[in-house]
Design an enzyme around this catalytic site. Structure first.
Site, PDB file in Angstrom:
ATOM      1  CB  VAL A 116      32.300  43.317  42.820  1.00 46.49           C
ATOM      2  CG1 VAL A 116      33.373  44.134  43.526  1.00 46.49           C
ATOM      3  CG2 VAL A 116      32.358  43.547  41.314  1.00 46.49           C
ATOM      4  CG  ASN A 120      40.274  42.753  47.667  1.00 45.15           C
ATOM      5  OD1 ASN A 120      41.067  43.397  48.334  1.00 45.15           O
ATOM      6  ND2 ASN A 120      40.153  41.445  47.779  1.00 45.15           N
ATOM      7  CB  CYS A 251      41.596  35.125  48.630  1.00 42.53           C
ATOM      8  SG  CYS A 251      42.025  35.338  46.890  1.00 42.53           S
ATOM      9  CD  GLU A 341      39.861  32.533  52.984  1.00 40.86           C
ATOM     10  OE1 GLU A 341      40.529  32.873  52.005  1.00 40.86           O
ATOM     11  OE2 GLU A 341      38.628  32.316  52.926  1.00 40.86           O
ATOM     12  CG  LEU A 419      44.308  35.354  42.715  1.00 40.02           C
ATOM     13  CD1 LEU A 419      45.195  35.323  43.956  1.00 40.02           C
ATOM     14  CD2 LEU A 419      45.043  35.983  41.540  1.00 40.02           C
TER      15      LEU A 419
END
Length: 495
Positions: A116, A120, A251, A341, A419
């Site tokens: 985790v 989030n 993300c 990013e 994802l």
């Protein structure tokens, strides 16, 4: 001595959680669709009732994001997810092909390990708990050290709600004393059959190196291209709504804005009108130094922060109401820090001549950390969207906010907080992960062709060759060939 004792306690706790969850999963594997659905509905109710308090705890503990947006994510990860998965066939016969006489039967994977992230934490714990139980799996979570309390609370709520509805005790667990040794122990212990990894690249790579099946994600350095036919006002509105959603911690959020030169002035003006602040080169450098440590590693203190906070911390002044900071970049990679990013409210900005140049730039940005993840397009020309479908990503998000679109909140994609980036991004799947990724399929296959009277393929081939060649052979040559074929068949046991 205290550290040594903590590590021992941490590893022992992990072993206990894995053993207990494994035993509980063996019981859950026998549950019916009706029993599982009852458990899921109980878990969803608990998540709904505690969505706000979990969000508050997450923001308080990590400092990332916004309470109202984390509340939405908790609800999305429960109610919206349940509506999507409730009818999924994950138990018993899930498909029957009457033409080919194949029956497919679902079986659970077993015990899962859920990694985790701190960005989030509660929504990911809720989401993974629900998809695990839907597929009749148990799960034990390894929380991020900076989000232990909120992850543990979310996992405990999911466990208690599941047990209250009939699930076996210990079916959902969470490490309360996280350590690297404990995480490694859970990854490699015999009880765990699969790892679902959501987190930093190093953690995901470790999951794939654990010697067992793993579903991981990659970074999402998402380019957002505003093409000349786009509705510019709506495009900018969607990008800002996405980048400010939980302060950019998803993300799938946009990382760079690309626009055609012919609409550059309009795009810049629209960003300024809606709360975007274009930094000078000097200000961009100041912010970049604050955002990154050791090259392009994100400074945790800047993750999920409001634009005003980042500006203040960087020593620059921005107008009241500023929502996002934009810094123009002339290239990609080393020397252009905003091309990496940024899980916060900062965007790189580029302008290009046309869609071909936008394509090339997008590929460079994706290869800079984001291959396989997502790309965002704003265009009124469907042909442009299809041209971008050839790019090395698995989510081409058109005329939508990328954060909400990638996770399935504003698109028809599966609701998910894991994802996949496919093999291009080092992932085992290119999908938004659902319960269907957490089941095994066994197949009952009936015979369609009778081979009891059919000659062996090799025998038939040899006989055909002999027949085809006999017209050109002498009697002695033919006899020699027959003897050779018979010898070969005897060796194979065909005669």
């Amino acid at each position: 001595m205290e550290t040594f004792d903590y590590d021992l306690q941490s590893v022992q706790e992990t072993r206990n959680l894995a053993r207990q969850a494994k035993q509980a999963q063996a019981e859950l594997a026998q549950f019916s669709n009706e029993q599982i659905d009852k458990i899921l509905r109980s878990m969803v109710r608990a998540a709904e009732e505690n969505a706000l308090s979990l969000a508050q705890l997450a923001v308080e503990e990590t400092g990332f994001g916004k309470v109202e947006d984390k509340t939405f994510k908790n609800r999305f990860a429960s109610l919206e997810l349940y509506e999507f998965i409730k009818s999924m066939p994950t138990i018993g016969v899930v498909r029957e092909d009457k033409v080919n006489k194949v029956v497919e039967i679902a079986e659970p994977v077993g015990l899962l390990m859920g990694i985790v992230p701190s960005t989030n934490p509660t929504s990911t714990a809720i989401y993974k708990s629900l998809i695990a139980i839907k597929a009749r799996n148990g799960i034990v979570f390894s929380p991020h050290p900076s989000a232990v309390k909120c992850t543990l609370q979310a996992a405990q709520l999911m466990h208690d709600a599941a047990v209250a509805a009939g699930a076996p005790a210990h079916i959902i667990g969470c490490i309360s004393k996280p350590s690297m040794n404990a995480t490694n122990e859970l990854m490699k212990c015999d009880e765990v059959e699969m790892i679902i990894a959501t987190g930093g690249s190093a953690m995901v790579k470790a999951a794939y190196s654990a010697g067992k099946p793993a579903l991981g994600v990659g970074p999402g350095n998402v380019p957002a291209y505003i093409e000349r036919t786009a509705d510019v006002a709506k495009a900018v509105q969607r990008i800002i709504a996405s980048k400010t959603f939980d302060n950019g911690t998803i993300c799938a959020s946009e990382q760079s804005v690309i626009c055609d030169e012919c609409i550059r002035a309009q795009v810049v003006e629209e960003f300024r009108r809606q709360g975007g602040y274009f930094m000078t080169p000097g200000e961009t450098e100041q912010v970049s130094k604050k955002l990154f440590l050791k090259g392009h590693a994100m400074n945790a203190k800047m993750v999920g922060r409001a634009a005003q906070v980042i500006a203040e911390q960087s020593g620059i002044s921005v107008p009241p109401g500023t929502k996002v900071l934009l810094g123009e970049q002339q290239g990609v990679g080393e020397g252009y820090p905003l091309s990496y990013e940024k899980l916060t409210t900062v965007l790189a900005f580029y302008s290009v001549k046309d869609w071909q140049e936008a394509c090339d730039l997008s590929i460079r940005l994706l290869k800079n950390g984001g291959v396989g993840h997502s790309i965002s397009l704003h265009t009124e020309t469907p042909e442009i969207a299809m041209k971008f479908s050839a790019k090395p990503v698995f989510r081409i998000l058109v005329n939508t906010s990328s954060s909400q679109g990638g996770v399935g909140a504003s698109t028809g994609l599966a609701p998910a907080f894991t994802l996949g980036c496919g093999t291009w991004g080092g992932s085992a799947t290119s999908d938004n992960v659902t319960p269907l990724h957490l089941i095994n399929i066994k197949r009952v296959a009936y015979g369609l062709k009778d081979f009891t009277e059919t000659p062996h393929p090799v025998s038939a081939a040899c006989a055909a060759q002999a027949a085809a060649s006999s017209a050109d052979l002498s009697e002695d040559q033919l006899q020699s060939l027959v003897e050779e074929v018979l010898s070969l068949l005897k060796k194979r046991g065909d005669c």
